[in-house]
Design a protein around this motif. Structure first.
Motif, short mmCIF file in Angstrom:
data_model
loop_
_atom_site.label_atom_id
_atom_site.label_comp_id
_atom_site.label_asym_id
_atom_site.label_seq_id
_atom_site.Cartn_x
_atom_site.Cartn_y
_atom_site.Cartn_z
N LEU A 1 -2.32 -1.89 -10.05
CA LEU A 1 -1.44 -0.75 -10.29
C LEU A 1 -2.23 0.55 -10.35
CD1 LEU A 1 0.96 -2.29 -12.96
CD2 LEU A 1 1.48 -1.80 -10.56
N LEU A 2 -3.42 0.50 -10.93
CA LEU A 2 -4.23 1.71 -10.96
C LEU A 2 -4.73 2.09 -9.56
CD1 LEU A 2 -6.26 1.25 -14.26
CD2 LEU A 2 -4.30 2.75 -13.83
N GLU A 3 -5.00 1.08 -8.74
CA GLU A 3 -5.34 1.38 -7.34
C GLU A 3 -4.16 2.05 -6.64
OE1 GLU A 3 -6.93 -0.75 -3.22
OE2 GLU A 3 -6.25 -2.01 -4.89
N LEU A 4 -2.96 1.53 -6.87
CA LEU A 4 -1.77 2.15 -6.32
C LEU A 4 -1.61 3.57 -6.86
CD1 LEU A 4 0.96 2.23 -4.83
CD2 LEU A 4 1.95 1.01 -6.80
N HIS B 1 5.40 -5.66 -3.58
CA HIS B 1 5.24 -6.87 -4.39
C HIS B 1 3.77 -7.04 -4.71
CE1 HIS B 1 9.11 -8.85 -2.56
NE2 HIS B 1 9.38 -7.89 -3.44
N CYS B 2 3.48 -7.41 -5.96
CA CYS B 2 2.09 -7.61 -6.37
C CYS B 2 2.01 -8.80 -7.32
CB CYS B 2 1.57 -6.34 -7.05
SG CYS B 2 -0.19 -6.42 -7.50
N THR B 3 1.50 -9.92 -6.82
CA THR B 3 1.33 -11.12 -7.64
C THR B 3 -0.02 -11.76 -7.31
OG1 THR B 3 2.28 -12.63 -5.99
CG2 THR B 3 3.81 -11.60 -7.56
N GLY B 4 -0.39 -12.74 -8.11
CA GLY B 4 -1.57 -13.51 -7.78
C GLY B 4 -1.39 -14.21 -6.44
N GLY B 5 -2.49 -14.49 -5.77
CA GLY B 5 -2.42 -15.10 -4.45
C GLY B 5 -2.05 -16.57 -4.51
N GLY B 6 -1.32 -17.02 -3.49
CA GLY B 6 -0.94 -18.41 -3.40
C GLY B 6 0.32 -18.71 -4.21
N ALA C 1 2.89 -8.81 1.77
CA ALA C 1 2.65 -8.13 3.05
C ALA C 1 2.73 -6.61 2.92
CB ALA C 1 3.65 -8.64 4.09
N ALA C 2 3.75 -6.11 2.24
CA ALA C 2 3.92 -4.66 2.11
C ALA C 2 2.76 -4.05 1.32
CB ALA C 2 5.25 -4.33 1.44
N TRP C 3 2.28 -4.77 0.31
CA TRP C 3 1.14 -4.31 -0.48
C TRP C 3 -0.10 -4.16 0.40
CZ3 TRP C 3 0.92 -2.83 -5.59
CH2 TRP C 3 -0.33 -2.76 -6.20
N GLU D 1 -0.17 -3.95 3.71
CA GLU D 1 0.07 -2.94 4.74
C GLU D 1 -0.16 -1.53 4.22
OE1 GLU D 1 4.03 -3.71 6.02
OE2 GLU D 1 3.51 -5.62 6.98
N ALA D 2 0.00 -1.36 2.92
CA ALA D 2 -0.22 -0.05 2.31
C ALA D 2 -1.71 0.22 2.07
CB ALA D 2 0.53 0.05 0.98
N GLY D 3 -2.56 -0.74 2.46
CA GLY D 3 -3.99 -0.57 2.29
C GLY D 3 -4.49 -0.90 0.90
N LEU D 4 -3.65 -1.59 0.11
CA LEU D 4 -4.01 -1.95 -1.25
C LEU D 4 -4.64 -3.34 -1.29
CD1 LEU D 4 -0.70 -0.67 -2.87
CD2 LEU D 4 -2.94 0.46 -2.98
N THR D 5 -5.52 -3.55 -2.24
CA THR D 5 -6.27 -4.79 -2.33
C THR D 5 -5.39 -5.92 -2.86
OG1 THR D 5 -8.26 -3.52 -2.83
CG2 THR D 5 -8.33 -5.89 -3.27
N PRO D 6 -5.23 -7.01 -2.12
CA PRO D 6 -4.45 -8.14 -2.63
C PRO D 6 -5.12 -8.73 -3.88
CG PRO D 6 -4.78 -8.33 -0.25
CD PRO D 6 -5.69 -7.23 -0.74
N LEU D 7 -4.30 -9.22 -4.81
CA LEU D 7 -4.86 -9.86 -5.98
C LEU D 7 -5.49 -11.20 -5.58
CD1 LEU D 7 -2.23 -9.22 -8.80
CD2 LEU D 7 -3.91 -7.68 -7.76
N ARG D 8 -6.48 -11.62 -6.34
CA ARG D 8 -7.18 -12.85 -6.01
C ARG D 8 -6.27 -14.08 -6.18
NH1 ARG D 8 -11.50 -12.90 -11.02
NH2 ARG D 8 -10.27 -11.45 -12.28
N PRO D 9 -6.65 -15.21 -5.61
CA PRO D 9 -5.85 -16.43 -5.74
C PRO D 9 -5.60 -16.77 -7.21
CG PRO D 9 -7.53 -16.73 -4.07
CD PRO D 9 -7.82 -15.42 -4.73
N TRP D 10 -4.41 -17.30 -7.49
CA TRP D 10 -4.01 -17.52 -8.88
C TRP D 10 -4.95 -18.46 -9.62
CZ3 TRP D 10 -2.94 -22.18 -11.13
CH2 TRP D 10 -2.66 -23.26 -10.28
#
Length: 295
Positions: free
Chosen positions: A201-204, A220-225, A270-272, A274-283
Protein backbone atom coordinates in the motif's frame (compact mmCIF):
# COMPACT_ATOMS: atom_id res chain seq x y z
CA UNK A 1 7.95 12.25 1.45
CA UNK A 2 4.53 11.21 2.71
CA UNK A 3 2.26 11.97 5.61
CA UNK A 4 -0.32 9.19 5.80
CA UNK A 5 -3.55 9.27 7.80
CA UNK A 6 -4.87 5.78 8.57
CA UNK A 7 -8.40 5.68 10.01
CA UNK A 8 -8.79 2.34 11.76
CA UNK A 9 -5.11 2.60 12.57
CA UNK A 10 -5.07 0.37 15.65
CA UNK A 11 -5.96 -2.74 13.65
CA UNK A 12 -3.43 -5.16 12.20
CA UNK A 13 -2.99 -3.26 8.92
CA UNK A 14 -2.80 0.14 10.60
CA UNK A 15 -0.16 -1.03 13.05
CA UNK A 16 1.96 -2.47 10.25
CA UNK A 17 1.67 0.75 8.27
CA UNK A 18 2.85 2.66 11.34
CA UNK A 19 5.72 0.19 11.82
CA UNK A 20 6.97 1.01 8.33
CA UNK A 21 7.12 4.73 9.10
CA UNK A 22 10.54 6.28 8.74
CA UNK A 23 12.28 9.47 7.65
CA UNK A 24 10.38 9.56 4.34
CA UNK A 25 7.02 8.34 5.63
CA UNK A 26 5.06 9.74 8.55
CA UNK A 27 2.04 7.68 9.62
CA UNK A 28 -0.78 8.98 11.81
CA UNK A 29 -2.90 5.97 12.78
CA UNK A 30 -5.84 6.81 15.06
CA UNK A 31 -8.21 4.13 16.27
CA UNK A 32 -11.98 4.43 16.12
CA UNK A 33 -12.07 6.03 19.57
CA UNK A 34 -9.88 8.87 18.26
CA UNK A 35 -11.39 9.11 14.78
CA UNK A 36 -14.91 7.85 14.16
CA UNK A 37 -15.35 7.69 10.38
CA UNK A 38 -19.12 7.97 10.77
CA UNK A 39 -18.71 11.43 12.35
CA UNK A 40 -18.55 13.97 9.53
CA UNK A 41 -17.14 16.68 11.76
CA UNK A 42 -14.33 14.47 13.05
CA UNK A 43 -13.45 13.26 9.57
CA UNK A 44 -13.36 16.75 8.05
CA UNK A 45 -11.19 17.98 10.92
CA UNK A 46 -8.77 15.05 10.58
CA UNK A 47 -8.37 15.38 6.82
CA UNK A 48 -7.97 19.16 7.11
CA UNK A 49 -5.30 18.71 9.78
CA UNK A 50 -3.53 16.16 7.57
CA UNK A 51 -3.49 18.53 4.61
CA UNK A 52 -2.22 21.39 6.76
CA UNK A 53 0.50 19.28 8.39
CA UNK A 54 1.66 18.05 5.00
CA UNK A 55 1.83 21.61 3.72
CA UNK A 56 3.84 22.79 6.74
CA UNK A 57 6.34 19.91 6.55
CA UNK A 58 6.68 19.82 2.78
CA UNK A 59 5.25 16.32 2.57
CA UNK A 60 2.49 14.94 0.38
CA UNK A 61 -0.74 13.90 2.14
CA UNK A 62 -2.42 10.51 1.68
CA UNK A 63 -5.30 8.73 3.40
CA UNK A 64 -5.40 4.92 3.68
CA UNK A 65 -8.81 3.93 5.02
CA UNK A 66 -8.45 0.78 7.10
CA UNK A 67 -11.54 1.48 9.22
CA UNK A 68 -14.15 -1.24 8.78
CA UNK A 69 -16.84 -3.27 10.48
CA UNK A 70 -15.41 -6.76 9.94
CA UNK A 71 -17.57 -8.99 12.17
CA UNK A 72 -18.89 -11.01 9.24
CA UNK A 73 -21.48 -13.05 11.14
CA UNK A 74 -22.63 -10.22 13.41
CA UNK A 75 -23.25 -8.07 10.33
CA UNK A 76 -26.11 -10.37 9.36
CA UNK A 77 -28.11 -9.01 12.30
CA UNK A 78 -26.38 -5.61 12.55
CA UNK A 79 -26.35 -4.62 8.89
CA UNK A 80 -27.34 -1.02 9.64
CA UNK A 81 -24.36 -0.64 11.96
CA UNK A 82 -22.05 -2.33 9.46
CA UNK A 83 -23.39 -0.04 6.71
CA UNK A 84 -22.63 3.04 8.81
CA UNK A 85 -18.95 2.10 9.11
CA UNK A 86 -18.40 0.35 5.76
CA UNK A 87 -20.44 2.63 3.47
CA UNK A 88 -21.45 5.88 5.17
CA UNK A 89 -17.99 6.32 6.70
CA UNK A 90 -16.11 5.97 3.40
CA UNK A 91 -18.61 8.35 1.76
CA UNK A 92 -17.85 11.03 4.35
CA UNK A 93 -14.12 10.37 4.18
CA UNK A 94 -14.02 10.50 0.37
CA UNK A 95 -15.96 13.78 0.35
CA UNK A 96 -13.49 15.30 2.80
CA UNK A 97 -10.54 14.06 0.72
CA UNK A 98 -12.12 15.48 -2.43
CA UNK A 99 -12.62 18.93 -0.91
CA UNK A 100 -9.01 19.07 0.37
CA UNK A 101 -7.52 17.40 -2.72
CA UNK A 102 -6.04 14.56 -0.67
CA UNK A 103 -5.73 11.19 -2.44
CA UNK A 104 -7.44 8.22 -0.85
CA UNK A 105 -6.77 4.48 -0.79
CA UNK A 106 -9.83 2.62 0.47
CA UNK A 107 -9.52 -1.00 1.60
CA UNK A 108 -12.11 -3.54 0.47
CA UNK A 109 -12.58 -7.29 0.42
CA UNK A 110 -13.07 -10.50 -1.52
CA UNK A 111 -16.58 -10.70 0.01
CA UNK A 112 -17.90 -8.32 -2.65
CA UNK A 113 -17.81 -11.29 -5.05
CA UNK A 114 -20.22 -14.22 -5.16
CA UNK A 115 -17.44 -16.71 -4.45
CA UNK A 116 -18.50 -19.24 -7.06
CA UNK A 117 -15.84 -18.62 -9.72
CA UNK A 118 -13.45 -21.20 -11.11
CA UNK A 119 -10.57 -18.78 -11.79
CA UNK A 120 -9.15 -15.77 -9.90
CA UNK A 121 -11.42 -12.74 -9.83
CA UNK A 122 -10.17 -9.82 -11.92
CA UNK A 123 -10.50 -6.29 -10.58
CA UNK A 124 -13.18 -5.42 -13.15
CA UNK A 125 -15.29 -8.56 -12.71
CA UNK A 126 -18.91 -8.03 -11.71
CA UNK A 127 -19.51 -8.06 -7.98
CA UNK A 128 -22.36 -9.97 -6.33
CA UNK A 129 -22.00 -10.02 -2.55
CA UNK A 130 -23.91 -12.74 -0.70
CA UNK A 131 -23.53 -11.52 2.86
CA UNK A 132 -24.44 -8.36 4.74
CA UNK A 133 -20.75 -7.66 5.26
CA UNK A 134 -20.10 -8.00 1.53
CA UNK A 135 -23.05 -5.76 0.65
CA UNK A 136 -21.88 -3.00 2.97
CA UNK A 137 -18.33 -3.17 1.64
CA UNK A 138 -19.63 -3.04 -1.95
CA UNK A 139 -21.68 0.04 -1.03
CA UNK A 140 -18.52 1.60 0.38
CA UNK A 141 -16.71 1.01 -2.89
CA UNK A 142 -19.52 2.70 -4.81
CA UNK A 143 -19.51 5.65 -2.42
CA UNK A 144 -15.77 6.20 -2.81
CA UNK A 145 -15.69 5.80 -6.58
CA UNK A 146 -18.66 8.13 -7.01
CA UNK A 147 -17.31 10.84 -4.72
CA UNK A 148 -15.14 12.72 -7.17
CA UNK A 149 -12.11 12.12 -4.94
CA UNK A 150 -8.78 10.99 -6.31
CA UNK A 151 -9.34 7.52 -4.95
CA UNK A 152 -8.33 3.90 -5.41
CA UNK A 153 -10.02 0.74 -4.11
CA UNK A 154 -7.70 -2.05 -2.96
CA UNK A 155 -9.36 -5.40 -2.32
CA UNK A 156 -7.56 -7.95 -0.22
CA UNK A 157 -8.39 -11.24 1.52
CA UNK A 158 -7.53 -13.64 4.32
CA UNK A 159 -5.46 -11.05 6.17
CA UNK A 160 -3.52 -12.01 9.29
CA UNK A 161 -1.07 -10.15 11.51
CA UNK A 162 0.04 -9.71 15.08
CA UNK A 163 -2.88 -7.50 16.19
CA UNK A 164 -6.49 -8.45 16.87
CA UNK A 165 -8.08 -11.76 15.98
CA UNK A 166 -7.40 -13.68 12.78
CA UNK A 167 -7.20 -17.24 11.53
CA UNK A 168 -3.46 -17.68 11.98
CA UNK A 169 -3.58 -16.50 15.59
CA UNK A 170 -6.59 -18.73 16.25
CA UNK A 171 -4.80 -21.79 14.89
CA UNK A 172 -1.73 -20.90 16.94
CA UNK A 173 -3.86 -20.85 20.08
CA UNK A 174 -5.73 -24.05 19.22
CA UNK A 175 -2.48 -25.88 18.54
CA UNK A 176 -1.63 -25.36 22.20
CA UNK A 177 -5.12 -26.18 23.51
CA UNK A 178 -6.45 -29.11 21.49
CA UNK A 179 -5.23 -32.49 20.36
CA UNK A 180 -7.16 -32.22 17.09
CA UNK A 181 -8.67 -29.35 15.09
CA UNK A 182 -11.20 -29.58 12.24
CA UNK A 183 -10.87 -26.95 9.49
CA UNK A 184 -12.86 -26.46 6.30
CA UNK A 185 -11.16 -27.67 3.13
CA UNK A 186 -13.67 -26.45 0.53
CA UNK A 187 -13.03 -22.69 0.68
CA UNK A 188 -10.12 -21.35 -1.37
CA UNK A 189 -8.33 -18.04 -1.07
CA UNK A 190 -4.96 -16.31 -0.73
CA UNK A 191 -3.56 -15.73 2.78
CA UNK A 192 -2.12 -12.22 3.15
CA UNK A 193 0.32 -11.08 5.83
CA UNK A 194 -0.66 -7.57 6.88
CA UNK A 195 2.99 -6.46 6.91
CA UNK A 196 3.37 -7.38 3.24
CA UNK A 197 0.06 -5.70 2.44
CA UNK A 198 1.15 -2.53 4.26
CA UNK A 199 4.38 -2.39 2.24
CA UNK A 200 2.38 -2.79 -0.97
CA UNK A 201 0.00 0.00 0.00
CA UNK A 202 2.85 2.39 0.70
CA UNK A 203 4.34 1.55 -2.69
CA UNK A 204 0.96 2.37 -4.22
CA UNK A 205 0.81 5.56 -2.17
CA UNK A 206 4.16 6.72 -3.48
CA UNK A 207 3.03 5.97 -7.02
CA UNK A 208 -0.09 8.07 -6.46
CA UNK A 209 1.63 11.16 -5.07
CA UNK A 210 4.66 11.00 -7.38
CA UNK A 211 3.15 9.83 -10.66
CA UNK A 212 -0.60 10.29 -10.34
CA UNK A 213 -1.20 6.63 -9.58
CA UNK A 214 -2.55 3.77 -11.69
CA UNK A 215 -5.20 4.57 -14.28
CA UNK A 216 -7.31 1.68 -12.98
CA UNK A 217 -9.13 2.65 -9.81
CA UNK A 218 -9.74 -0.87 -8.47
CA UNK A 219 -6.81 -3.14 -7.66
CA UNK A 220 -6.33 -6.48 -5.90
CA UNK A 221 -3.48 -7.11 -3.48
CA UNK A 222 -3.09 -10.48 -1.73
CA UNK A 223 -0.39 -12.96 -0.95
CA UNK A 224 0.73 -15.00 -3.95
CA UNK A 225 -0.83 -18.34 -4.76
CA UNK A 226 -3.89 -19.96 -3.25
CA UNK A 227 -4.85 -22.59 -0.70
CA UNK A 228 -7.69 -23.69 1.57
CA UNK A 229 -8.23 -22.93 5.23
CA UNK A 230 -7.32 -26.56 5.99
CA UNK A 231 -3.96 -26.37 4.25
CA UNK A 232 -3.26 -22.99 5.79
CA UNK A 233 -3.94 -24.48 9.23
CA UNK A 234 -1.54 -27.34 8.50
CA UNK A 235 1.10 -24.81 7.49
CA UNK A 236 0.61 -22.95 10.77
CA UNK A 237 1.10 -26.18 12.72
CA UNK A 238 4.26 -26.90 10.73
CA UNK A 239 5.68 -23.48 11.58
CA UNK A 240 4.92 -24.12 15.24
CA UNK A 241 6.72 -27.46 15.14
CA UNK A 242 3.42 -29.26 15.78
CA UNK A 243 2.17 -32.34 13.95
CA UNK A 244 0.09 -31.06 10.99
CA UNK A 245 -1.86 -34.32 10.97
CA UNK A 246 -3.61 -33.04 14.09
CA UNK A 247 -5.55 -30.82 11.65
CA UNK A 248 -8.46 -32.68 10.08
CA UNK A 249 -10.39 -31.53 6.98
CA UNK A 250 -14.12 -30.89 7.06
CA UNK A 251 -16.71 -29.29 4.80
CA UNK A 252 -18.42 -25.93 5.10
CA UNK A 253 -21.68 -27.76 5.76
CA UNK A 254 -20.09 -29.40 8.79
CA UNK A 255 -19.10 -25.98 10.16
CA UNK A 256 -22.18 -23.77 9.62
CA UNK A 257 -21.91 -20.02 10.11
CA UNK A 258 -24.56 -17.30 10.11
CA UNK A 259 -23.08 -15.49 7.10
CA UNK A 260 -22.31 -17.40 3.89
CA UNK A 261 -18.60 -17.74 3.11
CA UNK A 262 -17.20 -17.52 -0.43
CA UNK A 263 -16.24 -20.97 -1.64
CA UNK A 264 -13.70 -19.41 -4.01
CA UNK A 265 -12.32 -15.95 -3.38
CA UNK A 266 -8.91 -15.92 -5.03
CA UNK A 267 -8.21 -12.41 -6.32
CA UNK A 268 -6.15 -11.88 -9.46
CA UNK A 269 -3.17 -9.57 -9.05
CA UNK A 270 -3.00 -8.78 -12.77
CA UNK A 271 -4.15 -5.16 -12.41
CA UNK A 272 -1.67 -4.62 -9.56
CA UNK A 273 1.22 -5.92 -11.66
CA UNK A 274 0.07 -3.97 -14.74
CA UNK A 275 0.27 -0.82 -12.65
CA UNK A 276 3.97 -1.51 -12.12
CA UNK A 277 3.50 -2.44 -8.46
CA UNK A 278 5.44 -5.23 -6.80
CA UNK A 279 3.39 -8.43 -6.31
CA UNK A 280 3.31 -9.74 -2.76
CA UNK A 281 5.42 -12.81 -2.10
CA UNK A 282 3.90 -16.32 -2.10
CA UNK A 283 1.65 -16.92 0.90
CA UNK A 284 3.70 -19.85 2.24
CA UNK A 285 6.91 -17.82 2.20
CA UNK A 286 5.15 -14.93 3.93
CA UNK A 287 3.76 -17.21 6.64
CA UNK A 288 7.24 -18.49 7.37
CA UNK A 289 8.51 -14.90 7.63
CA UNK A 290 5.60 -13.99 9.92
CA UNK A 291 6.50 -16.70 12.40
CA UNK A 292 10.21 -15.90 12.19
CA UNK A 293 9.40 -12.31 13.11
CA UNK A 294 7.02 -13.23 15.94
CA UNK A 295 8.71 -16.03 17.84
Amino acid sequence: MLTVLVPGGTGQLGRDLAALAGPEIEVVAPGSAELDVTSAGSVVAAVSALAERARETGRRPLVVNAAAYTAVDAAETEERRAFAVNADGPRVLAAACSSRRVPLIHMSTDYVFAGDADRPYEADDAIAPRSAYGRTKAAGEDAVLGSGASAWIVRTAWVYGTTGSNFVKTMTRLAAERDQVSVVDDQRGSPTWSADLAAGLLELGRSIVEKGGPSRRILHCTGGGETTWYWLARAVFEELGADPDRVRPCTTEEFPRLAPRPAYSVLSGAAWAEAGLTPLRPWREALRAYFAANR
